[in-house]
Enzyme design. Sequence first.
Site, PDB file in Angstrom:
ATOM      1  N   PRO A  46       0.813  -1.229   0.000  1.00 22.62           N
ATOM      2  CA  PRO A  46       0.000   0.000   0.000  1.00 22.62           C
ATOM      3  C   PRO A  46       0.839   1.268   0.000  1.00 22.62           C
ATOM      4  O   PRO A  46       1.743   1.408   0.825  1.00 22.62           O
ATOM      5  CB  PRO A  46      -0.799  -0.118   1.301  1.00 22.62           C
ATOM      6  CG  PRO A  46       0.086  -0.931   2.210  1.00 22.62           C
ATOM      7  CD  PRO A  46       0.818  -1.894   1.309  1.00 22.62           C
ATOM      8  N   ASP A  85      -2.083   2.920   2.421  1.00 28.13           N
ATOM      9  CA  ASP A  85      -1.433   3.054   3.722  1.00 28.13           C
ATOM     10  C   ASP A  85      -1.964   4.341   4.342  1.00 28.13           C
ATOM     11  O   ASP A  85      -1.710   5.434   3.824  1.00 28.13           O
ATOM     12  CB  ASP A  85       0.080   3.133   3.534  1.00 28.13           C
ATOM     13  CG  ASP A  85       0.833   2.431   4.640  1.00 28.13           C
ATOM     14  OD1 ASP A  85       0.230   2.206   5.699  1.00 28.13           O
ATOM     15  OD2 ASP A  85       2.014   2.113   4.460  1.00 28.13           O
ATOM     16  N   TRP A 518       4.545   0.211   9.653  1.00 30.14           N
ATOM     17  CA  TRP A 518       5.145  -0.913   8.912  1.00 30.14           C
ATOM     18  C   TRP A 518       4.603  -2.248   9.425  1.00 30.14           C
ATOM     19  O   TRP A 518       4.568  -3.234   8.677  1.00 30.14           O
ATOM     20  CB  TRP A 518       6.661  -0.877   9.034  1.00 30.14           C
ATOM     21  CG  TRP A 518       7.296   0.270   8.316  1.00 30.14           C
ATOM     22  CD1 TRP A 518       7.689   1.453   8.855  1.00 30.14           C
ATOM     23  CD2 TRP A 518       7.611   0.351   6.924  1.00 30.14           C
ATOM     24  NE1 TRP A 518       8.223   2.268   7.893  1.00 30.14           N
ATOM     25  CE2 TRP A 518       8.194   1.613   6.693  1.00 30.14           C
ATOM     26  CE3 TRP A 518       7.464  -0.511   5.851  1.00 30.14           C
ATOM     27  CZ2 TRP A 518       8.626   2.027   5.443  1.00 30.14           C
ATOM     28  CZ3 TRP A 518       7.886  -0.107   4.600  1.00 30.14           C
ATOM     29  CH2 TRP A 518       8.458   1.153   4.397  1.00 30.14           C
ATOM     30  N   GLN A 554      12.664  -1.200  -0.396  1.00 30.69           N
ATOM     31  CA  GLN A 554      11.762  -2.009   0.424  1.00 30.69           C
ATOM     32  C   GLN A 554      12.389  -3.305   0.920  1.00 30.69           C
ATOM     33  O   GLN A 554      11.747  -4.067   1.653  1.00 30.69           O
ATOM     34  CB  GLN A 554      10.480  -2.320  -0.362  1.00 30.69           C
ATOM     35  CG  GLN A 554       9.637  -1.097  -0.651  1.00 30.69           C
ATOM     36  CD  GLN A 554       9.248  -0.343   0.605  1.00 30.69           C
ATOM     37  OE1 GLN A 554       8.931  -0.939   1.625  1.00 30.69           O
ATOM     38  NE2 GLN A 554       9.288   0.994   0.540  1.00 30.69           N
ATOM     39  N   TRP A 558       9.014  -2.987   3.432  1.00 30.58           N
ATOM     40  CA  TRP A 558       7.860  -3.883   3.326  1.00 30.58           C
ATOM     41  C   TRP A 558       8.264  -5.347   3.166  1.00 30.58           C
ATOM     42  O   TRP A 558       7.683  -6.237   3.801  1.00 30.58           O
ATOM     43  CB  TRP A 558       6.980  -3.429   2.154  1.00 30.58           C
ATOM     44  CG  TRP A 558       5.694  -4.173   2.043  1.00 30.58           C
ATOM     45  CD1 TRP A 558       4.762  -4.367   3.025  1.00 30.58           C
ATOM     46  CD2 TRP A 558       5.188  -4.826   0.874  1.00 30.58           C
ATOM     47  NE1 TRP A 558       3.703  -5.094   2.538  1.00 30.58           N
ATOM     48  CE2 TRP A 558       3.934  -5.391   1.225  1.00 30.58           C
ATOM     49  CE3 TRP A 558       5.656  -4.979  -0.424  1.00 30.58           C
ATOM     50  CZ2 TRP A 558       3.158  -6.097   0.306  1.00 30.58           C
ATOM     51  CZ3 TRP A 558       4.883  -5.672  -1.338  1.00 30.58           C
ATOM     52  CH2 TRP A 558       3.646  -6.223  -0.976  1.00 30.58           C
ATOM     53  N   LYS A 591      18.612  12.635  -6.716  1.00 27.23           N
ATOM     54  CA  LYS A 591      17.259  12.273  -6.348  1.00 27.23           C
ATOM     55  C   LYS A 591      16.277  13.251  -6.977  1.00 27.23           C
ATOM     56  O   LYS A 591      16.526  14.454  -7.027  1.00 27.23           O
ATOM     57  CB  LYS A 591      17.125  12.302  -4.814  1.00 27.23           C
ATOM     58  CG  LYS A 591      15.783  11.817  -4.298  1.00 27.23           C
ATOM     59  CD  LYS A 591      15.763  11.841  -2.776  1.00 27.23           C
ATOM     60  CE  LYS A 591      14.421  11.363  -2.246  1.00 27.23           C
ATOM     61  NZ  LYS A 591      14.387  11.363  -0.762  1.00 27.23           N
ATOM     62  N   LYS A 594      10.874  17.829  -6.327  1.00 22.06           N
ATOM     63  CA  LYS A 594       9.857  18.778  -6.805  1.00 22.06           C
ATOM     64  C   LYS A 594      10.363  20.205  -6.700  1.00 22.06           C
ATOM     65  O   LYS A 594      10.091  21.046  -7.555  1.00 22.06           O
ATOM     66  CB  LYS A 594       8.578  18.620  -5.983  1.00 22.06           C
ATOM     67  CG  LYS A 594       7.829  17.321  -6.227  1.00 22.06           C
ATOM     68  CD  LYS A 594       6.556  17.265  -5.390  1.00 22.06           C
ATOM     69  CE  LYS A 594       5.813  15.964  -5.622  1.00 22.06           C
ATOM     70  NZ  LYS A 594       4.596  15.873  -4.780  1.00 22.06           N
TER      71      LYS A 594
END
Length: 877
Positions: A46, A85, A518, A554, A558, A591, A594
Site C-alpha cells: 500500500p 497506507d 510498517w 523495500q 515492506w 534524487k 519537486k
Amino acid sequence: MKEVSNKINFPVLEKEMLELWKSQQIFEKSIEQRPKEREFVFYDGPPFATGLPHYGHLLAGTIKDVIPRYKAMRGFRVERRFGWDCHGLPVEFEVEQDLNLQGRPEIEEFGISRYNEECRKIVLRYTSEWRETVERMGRWVDFDNDYKTMDRSFMESVWWVFKQMWDKKLIYEGVKVVPYSWRVSTPLSNFEANLNYKDIQDPSITFRCKSTDEENAYFLAWTTTPWTLPSNLALCAGPDITYVKIRDNADNTIYYLGKNQVAAYFEPDSYQVLGEFNGSELKGRNYVPLFDFAKGRIDTTNLWQILVDDYVSDESGTGIVHQAPAFGEDDLRICLKENIPVFDPVDNDGNFMSYMGFIAGMNIKEADKPIIRELKEKSILIKHETIQHSYPFCWRTDTPLIYKAISTWFVDVESIKQNMVANNQTVHWVPEHIRDGRFGKWLENARDWAISRNRFWGTPLPIWKSDDGDILCFGSVTDLEEAIGQQVNDLHKHFVDDLVIEKNGKTYKRIPEVLDCWFESGSMPYAQEHYPFENKEKFETNFPANFICEGLDQTRGWFYTLVVISAALFGKPAFHNVIVNGLILAEDGKKMSKRLKNYPDPAEMLDKYGADAIRLYMLNSVAVRGDDLKFSEKGLVDTTRIILLPLWNALAFLTTYASIDQWQPTSENLDISPSNPLDCWILSKLQELIETVTNNMDQYELNKSVAPFVGFIDLLTNWYIRRSRRRFWKAGQGQDKREAYATLYQVLLQLSNVIAPFIPFIAEGIYQTLRESSSPQSVHLVDFPATCPEHRDLPLEKKMDLILSTVSMGRALRSKHQLKIRQPLATIFLVTRDPEAKNILTGMVDLITDELNIKKVVIAENEEDLVTFSAKANFKI
C-alpha cells in the site's frame, strides 16, 4: 481489416483503448473468464495517498501490471486489489504542517480526537489523482474493492496478528537505545533508520578528563556528538588495545591515550613515553566529571570511571570513548553491566530540560557549539575538527535522528531469525543476488523490531495494563467488547483510550502507544482479507502469495516486515517470487526533487508520449534489474522513434496495401504454406521470440523478456518488411504476394499477443485492427501464444543471422569511412574459414550486393587472400 494511418498520435490511441476497456469491462472479464481454482495471488504494497504518484510508483506499478496480465493470458485467475497506507508519520506530519502544530504539546492542546479526525480527512487526499494516473498508465487494478489500513476490519486483523505473536511470547516491553525522531517525538525501527542516510558534516572533538588519583594527569577521549557530553557518565577503553602514558614536554602534563593515535596529537620529540600497557589496566580509574548535571538526579556511586569493552577501536580518535548510556546502544549495554544508571536530560522533542543550565531549552544539534565553547573555556577541549560521514535522517521529516534510550515494545526477531533466513532461501528473487546479498545479509543481522510509536494516528497496541503491571492483550473486537460490556465501532486511539476494564478487582487502562505503520503493511496479506474473521479458507488456500514487487528500498521496509510476520505466525515465507526494481533518479543522477524541478512532470509525459512509451522505456532499462535509472525525456523520444513508431508503421504498411489489393484475412487467404525464405525466416524468429519470452516471463525476468521483442520489432521492420516491399508492390495477386500478406498479418497478430502485457495500448490497437469478428473482444482476453515447433527453421535462422551480421558490418564500414549507401562501391571482401558460412554467403551474394550497394562480393578464406585482393585492387594496407 480497416486501414490505419502511419500518422499516429499514441496518447489519443491510448485514450480510445481505455474507453474500449471500460465500456466492454475487459479487466473484469480477464478475471471472470479464468477458473477460480487456478488462482495466481498477487500482493500490492500500500502507498500513502498524501502525495502524488512519481516515476518510482509508475515503474513498480508497471511491473505489477505486466506480470498479472501475462499470468492472466496464461490461464490464471489474477485478482488485483489496490490498497492504501493510511496511518503513520507521513499523514501526521502533513497534518501538523496544515494546522501549524509544533510537536506533541501543541497536538495534545489541540486535542487528540480533533487531530486524529483531521488525519482521517487528509488520508485519501489524492486518491482521485492516483486512480487517474494508475489507470492512465494502463495498469489494471481493482480500486472499487480496495483495502485501507484505517478500516476497522483491517485494524482488527492487525490486532489478531499482534495477539498471535503475544501468545507466542514474541512481544515484549523493554528499555533500549533505538533510533529516535525528535521532530515527531517517536522511536523508529532500525530498518526505518536505514531508509534515509545523508552525507553531512559534524564536529569531531578531543577532550581531556582529569584523573582523580594522579596529579596533573588526564585521559584523552573523543566524540563526534558533543551534545551528548552533558550526559557523560563514564569512559571506555579497549581491554586489549595498547595504551601509553606520556608526559607533554611543554608543561609536564601527563596524558593517557591509545598508542596508535599518539602521532595524531603530538609532534615527535614533544613528549616522553612513561609507560605502555593494555586497556584492561585502566579499568576502574576515576576522573572528574565534565559537567555536574547528573548529580542529585541519579545515583552517582559508580559514575565517572573508566570501563573496558571490545567494541572500542583505536583506528580513530584516541582509543578512549565517552559513555552516555541514554544515547548509545553500546554505552547502555556497558553501563548497565556496571550498574551505572541512565541519565537522559533531553525531552521527547529533542530539547534539553530546564535544569540543564546554559543549554536549557536548546535543541540537541543547536547545543553543539555552546558545549564546545564551554569545554574550551574550561581548558578541557584539546582538538576541534570537522568530519564528513553518512548519518541517518528521519525518513519523513528529513531531520537528523538521534539514538535514545526509551521504553518501547519490541518483536523478538532474534528468536525467529533462523527461520526467516531459511524461508528466504526458498524465495525466487529477481535480481537473484539480492536474496543472499542485500536482503540476506540484512536478515542475518536483523535485530529486535521496535514496533510501538509515541504517536496518535495509527492502530493502537491492543494492550490494557493494570497499576500493578498485569496485562490484558486483545486479538479481536469481540473479545474487547465482552471485556468492557459495550460495542466498539472504531479502534482508533481517541475511541479506545477511554475504555476501562474492571476485572478481578483490578482496573486496566490502555497503554498510550500506537503500532508502527510498517507492522500494518507487513500484516496486509491477512488484514486485507479480514483474516481469520472472514475469508479463512480462501486465504489459507492461497498463502503465500505467488508474486510481489517493490523498489530496492523495500528490502529494508515492506519485504522485511512481510518476512518477519509470516515467519512469526506461520513459519513460512509470505511470497514465492519477488521482483525488485531500482530507483528512478533525475537525469543528472540526483534524487528527483519537486523543489529543484529536475525531472519532467509525469502527467506532461503521458500527454506528450503516452503510457506505452513510459512503460517500455522503463521496462527496457536497468531499472528492472534492481539498478538505478536516470530518467530522461530523450529516452521517451528514442523509445517512440526507434520502437513504437516502426511497429505501428508496420501495421499501417500492411493495411494500406491490403486495402489497395482488397486483401482480407479470410481462412482461404491465411491457409498458405510460405515458400519464400524471408517468410519462413520471420515466422521461425517469431516462434523463437514466443519461446524466449515465455521462458523468461515464467522466471519473472522482465529485462530478458522485453529486449527480445524489441529486437524482433527491429528485425520485422528494418529487415523483413524492407526486403519484402517489392513483393507487396507487385501488380496482381500472385502466390508470393499472397504469402507475404498472410505472413505479415499472422506475425503482427501474434506479436500483438506477445507484447500485450508490456505495452498494452499499442498491442490492443494492432489487435483491434486485425481481429476477426469471432475472436475475443480484446487482445488481453486471448491466451498467450504457444510455440509451434513445426515453424522453427534453425538452419534458415543461422543463414539469415550470418547475412544480417555481414550486412551490419558492411554498413558499419561505410559509416566509418563516411560512405553513404546511395554511393555505389565496386567490391566488398569477406573473410571466413568456415566452409558452411562460405556456401551461405555465396548463395546470398545478390542480397548482400543489393543491401550494401556493392557491385561485387569477393569471399576469401584467410587474411593473406584479403591482402592479395587488396593489392590487386590498388588499395593500401
